[in-house]
Design an enzyme around this catalytic site. Structure first.
Site: not given
Ligand code: NAD
Length: 395
Positions: A173, A282, A248, A384
Site C-alpha cells: 500500500k 528522513c 523505519e 521533525e
Molecule cells: P505517514 O506515517 O503519514 O504515512 C506513511 C504510510 O503509512 C502511508 O502509506 C500511509 O497511508 C500509511 N498509514 C498512515 N496511517 C496508517 C495506519 N493507521 N495504518 C497503516 N498505515 C497507515 O508518513 P509520510 O508522511 O507518508 O512520510 C513521511 C515520514 O516518513 C517522515 O516522518 C519521514 O522521516 C519518514 N521516513 C522515514 C524513512 C526511514 O527510512 N526511516 C524513510 C522515508 C521517510
C-alpha cells in the site's frame, strides 16, 4: 484525467465511481489523477491472491525468481525517463533528483536482491561439542508493505524486492499522496512475467486500507516506512498479534562540523544534506552543529549559497528545490518557521512561501530557510520539520 486501479491477482481492478481520492500535482496545486479509496474488502481480496500465489512462489527456485527480478529491473531501466517524469509530477521533486536518485535506486533494488539470492549461502557450523548448527531461511508468507511519499518508488521497491526475492508474496500500500509510479510498476510486473498474485498493489488511505492490511490475521509480516506517530500506532496493532514488524521512522539528524574540516566540502555537503528533495528525507542533515571557532565563517559561506538555490519548476534543470508534497505539509513547514521565530530564532534567509508566477502560482513552494539563535532543546530543534529548513548551532 489519470485514474488508477488496484492490482490484485495480476489484474487491474477498478472501484465504484464514487470511491476515488483526488491526487494533486504539488507544483501547480491542482488535481491531475484519482486513486482508489480502497477498504478492507480490497485488502481481503489482495491477501487472498497473495496467499494463493505463495504456495508456488515460495517453492520457485531462486534462479527463476532472480531471473524475473532482473527482467523487472531491465524494463524499468528502459523506462527511466518516463518514470522520473511521473515521479516528479506526482511528488513535486525535481526531475533531476528523480532521474539520478529515485528511479536508478529502484532499479538497483531489484538487481541487488536478485543477485543476493543467487549468491546467498546457507552456513553450517560444527560446534566444539560436535553439534551441528545451521541457519535455514524460509519464506514466511504474505507481507504487508506500507511506504511513504517522500521517495515513493525507491522506498516501495526497497520493500518489494527483498520480499519477493525471499520467496514471500505481498500486498503493498503506497502513500495516498504518491501512488502513480507504483501503479506504473504493476504493468512492468506483468511484462516481466511475475506470476499473478505475487505482488498486489492496493491504493488508498492509511487509516482505512493501511490499517486493514496491518491488522489482517493472514499477514504475519509488516514492513513500514513513515512517520513516528504512525509507526507507534502500527506497533500497537501488531504487538498483540505477535507479527514480525520492521519500522523505519522519522529523523532529526545532526551534521557536526569541526574546525579541521575540509571547509568548502563541509559547506557544500551540508547544503546538499539539508535541502535535497526539498528537505523531505528522513536522513536529511536538518540541524548543523558548527565548532564556535569557524561558526561565523561557516554561516557567511553557507547562507549566500542557500540564497542561490533555485526554487521553481521541478522539470527545469536549473531548479534545485521543487514543491512540497501538499498544501497541508507546506503549512506545517511554514508553521514551524513561525514557531522558530517565537522561540527566539533568527531567520538568516528564506522563511516564506515562495510565490511563483503563471502555471506554478498555486504550487506548494517554500523558500530554503536558514535559522540561527535556537536552543537545541527548543521544539523546532527537536521535532521533525521535513522541509527546506536548516537550523544552525555554534558550539
Ligand atoms: P505517514 O506515517 O503519514 O504515512 C506513511 C504510510 O503509512 C502511508 O502509506 C500511509 O497511508 C500509511 N498509514 C498512515 N496511517 C496508517 C495506519 N493507521 N495504518 C497503516 N498505515 C497507515 O508518513 P509520510 O508522511 O507518508 O512520510 C513521511 C515520514 O516518513 C517522515 O516522518 C519521514 O522521516 C519518514 N521516513 C522515514 C524513512 C526511514 O527510512 N526511516 C524513510 C522515508 C521517510
Amino acid at each position: 484525467m489519470l485514474k488508477l486501479s488496484n492490482f490484485i491477482g495480476g489484474e487491474f481492478a477498478s472501484l465504484e465511481e464514487n470511491l476515488y481520492i483526488d491526487n494533486y500535482d504539488p507544483s501547480i496545486g491542482k488535481v491531475y489523477a484519482q486513486i482508489p479509496d480502497s477498504s478492507e474488502h480490497e485488502i481481503n481480496l489482495a491477501v487472498e491472491a497473495a496467499q494463493k500465489a505463495f504456495h508456488t512462489w515460495s517453492k520457485t527456485p531462486c534462479s527463476t525468481r532472480a531471473q524475473i527480478m532482473y527482467r523487472i529491473a531491465d524494463i524499468l531501466e528502459s523506462k527511466l525517463d518516463e518514470f522520473a517524469m511521473a515521479e516528479s509530477k506526482d511528488q513535486g521533486k525535481t526531475l533531476e533528483f528523480a532521474k539520478n536518485v529515485d528511479i536508478p535506486r529502484s532499479i538497483y533494488n531489484f538487481r541487488y536482491f536478485a543477485g543476493h539470492i543467487l549468491h546467498m549461502e546457507e552456513k553450517a557450523t560444527v560446534m566444539d561439542n560436535g553439534y551441528l548448527n545451521y541457519v535455514q531461511r524460509s519464506p514466511l508468507g504474505v507481507a504487508g508493505l506500507i511506504s511513504p511519499w517522500n521517495l515513493p518508488l525507491y522506498l516501495l521497491t526497497w520493500k518489494i524486492a527483498p520480499c519477493i526475492a525471499a520467496g514471500c508474496t505481498c500486498v503493498a500500500k503506497p502513500s495516498e499522496f504518491t501512488s502513480v509510479t507504483a501503479y506504473m510498476l504493476c504493468d512492468i510486473f506483468k511484462q516481466a512475467g511475475l506470476p499473478e498474485g505475487v505482488v498486489n498493489m492496493v491504493f488508498g488511505k492509511g487509516p482505512k486500507a493501511g490499517q486493514a492490511l496491518v491488522s489482517h490475521p493472514k499477514v504475519p509480516l509488516i514492513s513500514f516506512t513513515g512517520g513516528t506517530v504512525t509507526g507507534k500506532k502500527l506497533n500497537e496493532t501488531c504487538a498483540p498479534l505477535f507479527k514480525k514488524v520492521s519500522l523505519e521512522l522519522g529523523g532529526k539528524n545532526a551534521n557536526i562540523i569541526f574546525e579541521d574540516c575540509d571547509f568548502e566540502k563541509a559547506v557544500d555537503t551540508s547544503i546538499r544534506a539539508a535541502f535535497s528533495n526539498q528537505g523531505e528525507i528522513c536522513l536529511c542533515g536538518s540541524r548543523i552543529f558548527v565548532q564556535k571557532s569557524i561558526y561565523k565563517k561557516f554561516l557567511e559561506s553557507f547562507v549566500p549559497k542557500v540564497r542561490q538555490l533555485v526554487v521553481g519548476d521541478p522539470r527545469d534543470p536549473k531548479t534545485k528545490v521543487g514543491a512540497l508534497i501538499s498544501k497541508q505539509h507546506m503549512e506545517k513547514v511554514l508553521g514551524y518557521i513561525e514557531l522558530a521565530k517565537q522561540e527566539g530564532g533568527v531567520i538568516e534567509c528564506g522563511g516564506e512561501r515562495k510565490q511563483l508566477d503563471g502555471e506554478f502560482s498555486d504550487g506548494y513552494f517554500v523558500e530554503p530557510t536558514v535559522i540561527t539563535n535556537i536552543k537545541p532543546s527548543c521544539r523546532v530543534a527537536q521535532e521533525e520539520i521535513f522541509g527546506p529548513v536548516s537550523l544552525k548551532f555554534g558550539l
